[in-house]
Write an enzyme that holds these catalytic residues in place. Structure first.
Site, PDB file in Angstrom:
ATOM      1  N   LYS A 105      11.611 109.622  27.338  1.00 57.20           N
ATOM      2  CA  LYS A 105      10.355 109.168  27.536  1.00 57.20           C
ATOM      3  C   LYS A 105      10.132 108.384  29.049  1.00 57.20           C
ATOM      4  CE  LYS A 105      10.111 105.004  27.807  1.00 57.20           C
ATOM      5  NZ  LYS A 105      10.941 103.979  28.479  1.00 57.20           N
ATOM      6  N   TYR A 189       5.146 103.195  24.154  1.00 59.92           N
ATOM      7  CA  TYR A 189       5.612 102.820  23.025  1.00 59.92           C
ATOM      8  C   TYR A 189       4.164 102.189  22.038  1.00 59.92           C
ATOM      9  CZ  TYR A 189      10.553 103.378  23.669  1.00 59.92           C
ATOM     10  OH  TYR A 189      11.509 104.095  24.012  1.00 59.92           O
TER      11      TYR A 189
HETATM   12  P1  NAD Z   1      19.138 104.201  35.127  1.00 62.85           P
HETATM   13  O1  NAD Z   1      18.596 103.539  36.579  1.00 62.85           O
HETATM   14  O2  NAD Z   1      19.939 103.167  34.426  1.00 62.85           O
HETATM   15  O3  NAD Z   1      19.796 105.394  35.343  1.00 62.85           O
HETATM   16  C1  NAD Z   1      19.474 106.520  35.802  1.00 62.85           C
HETATM   17  C2  NAD Z   1      20.406 107.521  36.162  1.00 62.85           C
HETATM   18  O4  NAD Z   1      19.817 108.467  36.644  1.00 62.85           O
HETATM   19  C3  NAD Z   1      21.416 106.998  37.110  1.00 62.85           C
HETATM   20  O5  NAD Z   1      22.865 107.489  36.438  1.00 62.85           O
HETATM   21  C4  NAD Z   1      21.186 107.534  38.498  1.00 62.85           C
HETATM   22  O6  NAD Z   1      22.250 107.515  39.167  1.00 62.85           O
HETATM   23  C5  NAD Z   1      20.674 109.075  38.112  1.00 62.85           C
HETATM   24  N1  NAD Z   1      19.639 109.570  39.010  1.00 62.85           N
HETATM   25  C6  NAD Z   1      19.712 110.621  39.623  1.00 62.85           C
HETATM   26  N2  NAD Z   1      18.805 110.975  40.491  1.00 62.85           N
HETATM   27  C7  NAD Z   1      18.568 109.757  40.786  1.00 62.85           C
HETATM   28  C8  NAD Z   1      17.543 109.422  41.689  1.00 62.85           C
HETATM   29  N3  NAD Z   1      16.755 110.272  42.535  1.00 62.85           N
HETATM   30  N4  NAD Z   1      17.060 108.162  41.702  1.00 62.85           N
HETATM   31  C9  NAD Z   1      17.573 107.151  40.968  1.00 62.85           C
HETATM   32  N5  NAD Z   1      18.300 107.481  39.858  1.00 62.85           N
HETATM   33  C10 NAD Z   1      18.794 108.816  40.039  1.00 62.85           C
HETATM   34  O7  NAD Z   1      17.796 104.472  34.219  1.00 62.85           O
HETATM   35  P2  NAD Z   1      17.889 104.291  32.445  1.00 62.85           P
HETATM   36  O8  NAD Z   1      17.569 103.064  32.099  1.00 62.85           O
HETATM   37  O9  NAD Z   1      19.108 104.986  32.005  1.00 62.85           O
HETATM   38  O10 NAD Z   1      16.587 105.511  32.347  1.00 62.85           O
HETATM   39  C11 NAD Z   1      16.689 106.870  32.412  1.00 62.85           C
HETATM   40  C12 NAD Z   1      15.669 107.443  31.612  1.00 62.85           C
HETATM   41  O11 NAD Z   1      15.823 106.933  30.215  1.00 62.85           O
HETATM   42  C13 NAD Z   1      14.443 107.034  31.922  1.00 62.85           C
HETATM   43  O12 NAD Z   1      13.358 108.179  31.966  1.00 62.85           O
HETATM   44  C14 NAD Z   1      13.650 105.901  30.867  1.00 62.85           C
HETATM   45  O13 NAD Z   1      12.342 106.008  30.756  1.00 62.85           O
HETATM   46  C15 NAD Z   1      14.653 106.421  29.708  1.00 62.85           C
HETATM   47  N6  NAD Z   1      14.969 105.280  28.898  1.00 62.85           N
HETATM   48  C16 NAD Z   1      14.559 105.409  27.567  1.00 62.85           C
HETATM   49  C17 NAD Z   1      15.030 104.263  26.873  1.00 62.85           C
HETATM   50  C18 NAD Z   1      14.512 104.607  25.364  1.00 62.85           C
HETATM   51  O14 NAD Z   1      14.662 103.375  24.660  1.00 62.85           O
HETATM   52  N7  NAD Z   1      14.213 105.923  24.775  1.00 62.85           N
HETATM   53  C19 NAD Z   1      15.374 103.283  27.111  1.00 62.85           C
HETATM   54  C20 NAD Z   1      16.100 103.132  28.532  1.00 62.85           C
HETATM   55  C21 NAD Z   1      15.762 104.051  29.523  1.00 62.85           C
END
Ligand code: NAD
Length: 345
Positions: A105, A189
């Site tokens: 999401k 949410y």
């Molecule tokens: P994060 O920043 O920790 O990780 C992002 C990942 O994407 C990294 O591994 C990064 O290297 C990679 N990436 C690839 N191309 C990129 C770019 N151009 N710029 C930046 N990063 C890039 O983020 P996250 O917290 O893991 O979130 C990722 C997704 O998961 C988002 O869509 C977020 O909304 C979703 N999320 C959902 C929940 C949930 O409870 N459902 C919780 C956290 C995150």
């Protein structure tokens, strides 16, 4: 095709905090699927995950080589866990590689992208689901039941706040990658909660951006936003999402009592109360329940409870929230009749 007894292989695309802290561990607990592979731009991360989860070298992919998964029967499901603006591209590429897809999401940064994602999955004959973990959480499911079954009489008012403090630069503060600020990240949410508690679709929105207290950090996304959702029955949801405070509340007032979760949207440690006393449910790992549900859907070729269409519905609502806020709180009407089947009961 995999038979019902076998676990389906999941490949995570994007090995950031959510994959590392939640999805990887969840996939060691799931009954119907397991972590079969990873897709990452970093060789070092791919190797770390290979070692930690005992992954075969043939199931490690770079973003550029995702298409090669088409010939790999070990991967059944691709889970896109990248910054929001990249969801559409990777969901569509995974579908074209013939894989079922879970998308984190918010689904995408525009309704048009959502439409293209749904279309690509339909064309490829694969299932598309959202990473909506709260639909599998017992406390949130209880809120759905209490609201929709009118256990305390008709719901009158919902208050929802999902906020978190962000102190430093990251992609969530970059409008081009995040598609918006706290509304897109957390507010989704609150939107969902209002719909699953009422069992109704909103007909109008009024919204306002919060004043910027840290304009250096919030250059391309809002720092905070408040909005009201109006339902045809007269119910109202008063919602808020901010990156400059903490908040995690879902409170429902009904004709003959109230029920609430606080915290409501966390991975664990949720606490629920009603006007008659505390809610007691065993702790579960939401992500494992969500992943197992989708793997079961794939095994029996059944639709997910949290399909792409639900993700598109929520993006459409969030776009209306932004439109109202941009117009200084003007009432924006919504016509969501096409999503009537998307209300979870
Ligand atoms: P994060 O920043 O920790 O990780 C992002 C990942 O994407 C990294 O591994 C990064 O290297 C990679 N990436 C690839 N191309 C990129 C770019 N151009 N710029 C930046 N990063 C890039 O983020 P996250 O917290 O893991 O979130 C990722 C997704 O998961 C988002 O869509 C977020 O909304 C979703 N999320 C959902 C929940 C949930 O409870 N459902 C919780 C956290 C995150």
């Amino acid at each position: 095709m995999t038979n019902d007894q076998q676990k389906l292989g999941v490949a995570l695309v994007g090995l950031g905090r959510y994959s590392e802290g939640q999805l990887g561990p969840a996939l060691t607990e799931t009954q119907h699927c397991y972590l079969a592979g990873v897709v990452s731009g970093s060789e070092e991360k791919r190797r770390q995950w290979q070692a930690r989860y005992d992954l075969p070298g043939s199931n490690l992919y770079h973003y550029d080589t995702l298409e090669a998964m088409a010939g790999n029967p070990a991967i059944d499901i691709v889970y896109v866990v990248l910054p929001n603006a990249l969801h559409a591209e990777y969901v569509i590429r995974a579908a074209k590689a013939g894989k079922h897809v879970i998308c984190e999401k918010p689904m995408a940064t525009s309704v048009e992208e959502c439409r293209q994602m749904i279309h690509a999955c339909r064309e490829a004959g694969v299932l598309l689901s959202m990473g909506y973990r709260l639909h599998f959480d017992p406390f949130n499911k209880e809120m759905m039941r209490l609201g929709q079954d009118e256990i305390f009489g008709k719901v009158k008012r919902i208050v929802a706040d999902d906020s978190m403090t962000i102190e430093k630069e990251e992609w969530r503060l970059d409008g081009a990658l995040a598609g918006g600020g706290p509304l897109m990240n957390n507010g989704v949410y609150c939107v969902q909660a209002a719909l699953f508690v009422t069992g109704e679709l909103p007909v109008a929105i009024r919204a306002e951006f919060s004043p910027k207290t840290r304009p250096d950090l919030f250059r391309t996304v809002e720092e905070g936003i408040q909005w009201e959702m109006e339902f045809a029955s007269g119910k109202k949801a008063i919602c808020e999402s901010s990156y400059s405070k903490d908040g995690n509340l879902l409170r429902v007032t009904a004709e003959r009592g109230w029920f609430e979760l606080d915290p409501a949207y966390e991975y664990k440690g949720l606490k629920g109360r009603t006007s008659q006393g505390p809610m007691e449910f065993p702790a579960i790992r939401q992500q494992a329940a969500q992943l197992d549900d989708f793997a079961s859907c794939v095994k029996r070729s059944g639709a997910s409870r949290v399909p792409g269409e639900m993700g598109m519905r929520d993006v459409e609502i969030m776009m209306a929230i932004y439109e109202s806020a941009r117009k200084g709180g003007e009432r924006v009407t919504l016509h969501l009749e096409a999503y009537q089947d998307m209300i979870e009961v």
